[in-house]
Design an enzyme around this catalytic site. Structure first.
Site, PDB file in Angstrom:
ATOM      1  N   CYS A   1      -1.755   8.929   2.923  1.00  0.00           N
ATOM      2  CA  CYS A   1      -1.430   8.429   1.583  1.00  0.00           C
ATOM      3  C   CYS A   1      -2.548   8.720   0.598  1.00  0.00           C
ATOM      4  CB  CYS A   1      -1.104   6.952   1.635  1.00  0.00           C
ATOM      5  SG  CYS A   1      -2.353   6.012   2.491  1.00  0.00           S
TER       6      CYS A   1
ATOM      7  N   GLU B   1       0.882  -1.165   0.000  1.00  0.00           N
ATOM      8  CA  GLU B   1       0.000   0.000   0.000  1.00  0.00           C
ATOM      9  C   GLU B   1       0.916   1.209   0.000  1.00  0.00           C
ATOM     10  OE1 GLU B   1      -1.744   2.933   0.774  1.00  0.00           O
ATOM     11  OE2 GLU B   1      -2.454   2.239   2.732  1.00  0.00           O
TER      12      GLU B   1
END
Ligand code: ADP
Length: 795
Positions: A299, A265
């Site tokens: 993110c 990720e």
């Protein structure tokens, strides 16, 4: 002293600090120095590094930097704990996860304050978002542990998993990693980020108190080297990583060919798209949550504001007014909107990129109020006049910096949104449901929020496309990352039942008349194409008889095939499931009309005997029926998330998939892989069985007569590993499947790091004749991404 009336007039409010007493007490209990937590025990502190409170620049504790020996010890502890943990009934593991959730809730305030001290994020966020979501994750996954046997039959825990997490949501990332791993029956070595190890250490203690068996969860601290030692350890079966794309790429390369399962990720540069009918006051609050939440160190932060031209000035004016009112200060003050940046190095990076933006000619704006000068603080920042190709529009800043660009039409907004190597998340703002649900599927991102942003829940998968990584965390889709097929009773049929015949007997059987020379070509863009170099290879049977010739494709042929597959991708992905199913049935029908011929060809190439060859053809026809059936049935889901609204999990095609087929089962192997890929809307470049390619070349004419649109299946024969490597390196190939050797697996996984494409590469043999081994949901999952589209509703 202000009177109540005056306070009402000014609406000023004073500081409201949360007490740090309990958290400091917990640190004091440990004398502010920590070893690792391995096998249920604290190790003696070793070579330590300082952990700093970024809001004050004061040290909080000292934590041990993990060595290779520490990692060895943790892996050994996890390995020893694996069999009993995996062997527990799902219900027993469910109780353990439930106990963890309860433990988190009991210690919620301590964890929230500790997180705030360690990371610099505001107590409002840690208390109201991070910690409640952590508890929710353990509750949700207690449920998956309970349901594991019934919902994931034929699957089991992978083994010992190494998990490496970043500093932006230290405890939440821990929960995202640990909860599904435990639910599935894995044991864990987790390395927190070096800036923010404290809540993970506190969690270890809570887990111990909650009765998690020794060795099931091991926490090893350290820097990148310690992370690398986990990644490279032979005793680790899977790596789950969240962090930068740069380190993700290193890990992809380091694990290539190791057989370790990987989920990544990574970074993002997520678009926040505002159409001219959007409710602008909601948009302003949305932007605050998108880019100033956690100081933009998220993110999936909505860091690119894309605004329809006509409303841009009005929105920017509203945003500036709102920014003037944001409060930035001590993270422990319950009334601040923004806290501190995690560390001086990150602060410097933000400053550098902002300066770069100014130098590039963009207009920078910050509120008039002053930032605290002690500690790592950075004000909310807004850029206008930004070029889409500029650094600040392309590079992830990971700070409270928003760049604004404008567009005219919805099509332009999609093009601008997708103009990034990343694909993590997106927000879409419009009052038109038609527009929102038209745009959401067009954006290349794993999560799309409609009229909302930064919504997370354990029931809904989170994760990216492209350079944002692969794999999902949360929900049913996230559980697959921690499971592997169990192999009970499946024996590969490869290599058995070879009833090799004498060459002479075959020759006699074919009769006296010489066959008309048929030199096959490649199949690219719906046409039989001559290979670039014009080389062909003699195809021999195992007993040495010449069965034909096949072209040797090269790099240029692959390039042409990828171009054809790209050209076909948009239209094919939008074809209806019904339509794709019809075409698969049609292929099956045409193959069935020539079943004898194909069986004969397979037998000639492989000498498996007429019976097995015929079985292969029949199984291929059946397999085509399977995916024709699935084409309109591989549904997504509507996740139950705790908002007024729904999260729609859509299975989307990945795009262009490169497929290197196994040597054995020259027809069935190809169909078993190409059929699920195209059934779900992907286009493909297929490298058929290298020793036995002629069933594939015979198949061209079946494809030509079955209404398969040009470019949906492209076939390039030749040296499997060389061609697979070229495909894996190609940036326009979005996923690569490879069924070959261990060396080839390594080659493909290494090469795939260029655009971080998803790979499914293995040297494991399969019994392709067996439906359990050769078809089904595993193939459909590999063919699709899950995109979660969040749609809140109500006033
Ligand atoms: P960020 O940009 O979020 O700091 P990084 O990717 O640098 O992200 O760090 C995320 C995590 O990866 C941290 O726990 C860090 O220690 C770890 N890490 C850094 N380098 C490596 C490496 N080469 N191998 C494994 N882990 C690493």
């Amino acid at each position: 002293m202000a009177t109540v009336a005056e306070i009402f007039q000014s609406m000023e409010y004073g500081p409201a600090p949360e007490s740090e007493k309990e958290a400091l007490g917990w640190l004091a209990k440990h004398e502010r120095v920590f070893g690792h937590f391995i096998g249920g025990e604290w190790t003696e502190p070793g070579d330590v590094f300082d952990v700093i409170n970024p809001a004050t620049n004061q040290p909080l504790a000292r934590v041990t930097n993990g060595t290779a020996a520490d990692v060895d010890a943790a892996v050994a502890a996890a390995r020893a704990a694996l069999a009993p943990w995996k062997g527990l009934a799902g219900h027993a593991r469910a109780r353990h996860l439930y106990a963890l959730a309860r433990g988190i809730q009991k210690h919620a305030r301590l964890l929230a304050v500790l997180e705030s001290l360690d990371n610099g994020k505001s107590i409002r966020e840690t208390r109201d978002i991070d910690v409640p979501l952590v508890a929710r994750h353990f509750y949700h996954h207690a449920g998956w542990a309970q349901l594991l046997d019934s919902e994931f039959p034929g699957y089991e825990a992978i083994g010992v998993v190494g998990q490496i997490i970043p500093w932006n949501f230290p405890l939440l990332m821990l929960a995202w990693k640990i909860a599904p791993a435990l639910a599935a029956g894995n044991t864990i070595i987790l390395k927190p980020a070096e800036f923010t190890p404290l809540t993970a250490l506190c969690f270890a203690e809570i887990a111990d108190e909650a009765g998690i068996p020794a060795g099931v969860i091991n926490i090893v601290n350290g820097h990148g080297d310690t992370g690398a030692a986990i990644v490279n350890h032979d005793g680790v079966d899977k790596i789950a990583f969240t962090g930068s794309t740069e380190v993700g790429r290193i890990i992809r390369k380091a694990t290539a060919g190791s057989g370790k399962k990987l989920s990544l990720e990574l970074g993002g540069k997520s678009p926040f798209i505002v159409y001219d009918d959007a409710d602008l006051d909601s948009v302003v609050e949305g932007v605050v949550d998108a880019i100033w939440f956690n100081q933009g160190q998220v993110c999936c932060a909505g860091s690119r504001l894309l605004v329809q031209e006509g409303i841009a000035d009005r929105l920017v004016a509203k945003l500036r007014a709102r920014m003037e009112k944001l409060r930035l200060g001590s993270p422990l003050d319950k009334a601040v909107d923004m806290g501190a940046i995690v560390a001086p190095v990150q602060l410097e990076r933000i400053r550098g990129l902002v300066k770069h933006g100014v130098d590039e000619g963009a207009t920078m704006w910050q509120p008039t109020w002053a930032c605290p000068t002690e500690g790592c603080f950075y004000p909310p920042t807004l850029f206008t006049d930004v070029q889409p190709s500029s650094t600040i529009a392309q590079v992830e800043i990971f700070g409270p910096v928003l760049v604004t660009m404008t567009f005219r039409t919805p099509d332009e907004s999609v093009a601008l949104a997708n103009n990034t190597p990343y694909g993590l998340a997106a927000s879409v703002w419009t009052e038109s449901i038609n527009l929102a649900l038209d745009i959401a599927p067009k954006i290349k991102a794993g999560v799309v929020w409609v009229n909302s942003t930064n919504l997370f829940d354990a029931a809904a998968g989170f994760g990216g496309y492209r350079e944002s990584g692969f794999g999902r965390e949360g929900g049913r889709e996230g559980m697959w990352e921690y499971l592997k097929r169990s192999h009970d009773g499946l024996t590969p049929v490869v290599g058995v039942a070879r009833t090799s015949r004498k060459a002479s007997s075959r020759k006699a059987a074919r009769g006296a008349m010489p066959a008309i020379d048929r030199t096959p070509k490649l199949f690219i863009g719906g046409k039989q194409a001559r290979p670039d170099q014009g080389y062909t290879k003699r195809i021999l049977s195992p007993s040495g008889e010449i069965v034909g010739e096949s072209p040797e494709g090269n790099r240029k042929d692959i390039r042409n095939a990828v171009e054809a597959a790209q050209a076909a991708a948009g239209k094919w992905s939008r074809a209806t499931g019904h339509n794709r199913g019809q075409i698969l049935y049609y292929i099956a029908e045409n193959l069935s009309a020539r079943a004898d011929e194909f069986a004969d060809r397979i037998d000639a190439m492989t000498e498996v005997g007429a019976k097995l060859a015929r079985m292969e053809v029949d199984a291929s026809i059946s397999r085509l029926f399977t995916y024709a059936a699935w084409a309109d049935k591989y549904d997504g889901a509507v996740h139950s998330v705790p908002i007024r609204g729904v999260s729609i999990a859509m299975n989307e095609p990945i795009g262009v998939i490169g497929i290197a087929c196994p040597d054995a089962f020259p027809l069935l192997g190809l169909i078993s892989l190409a059929a699920p890929a195209i059934a779900t809307g992907n286009t493909t470049i297929v490298i058929p069985s290298a020793p036995h390619p002629l069933a594939a070349t015979d198949f061209y004419s079946v494809l030509e007569t079955s209404d398969v649109p040009d470019g949906v299946i492209n076939i390039v024969t030749g040296d499997r590993d060389a061609l697979a490597k070229t495909l894996a390196e190609h940036d326009d190939v979005e996923a690569m499947w490879y069924f070959g050797t261990r060396d080839g697996t390594r080659l493909v996984e290494l090469a795939s790091a260029s655009n971080m494409k998803r790979t499914w590469a293995t040297w494991e043999e399969r019994n392709w004749l067996d439906a359990e081994d050769g078809e089904g949901r595993e193939f459909l999952r590999a063919s699709t991404h899950v995109k979660n589209i969040w749609v809140p509703y109500g006033e």
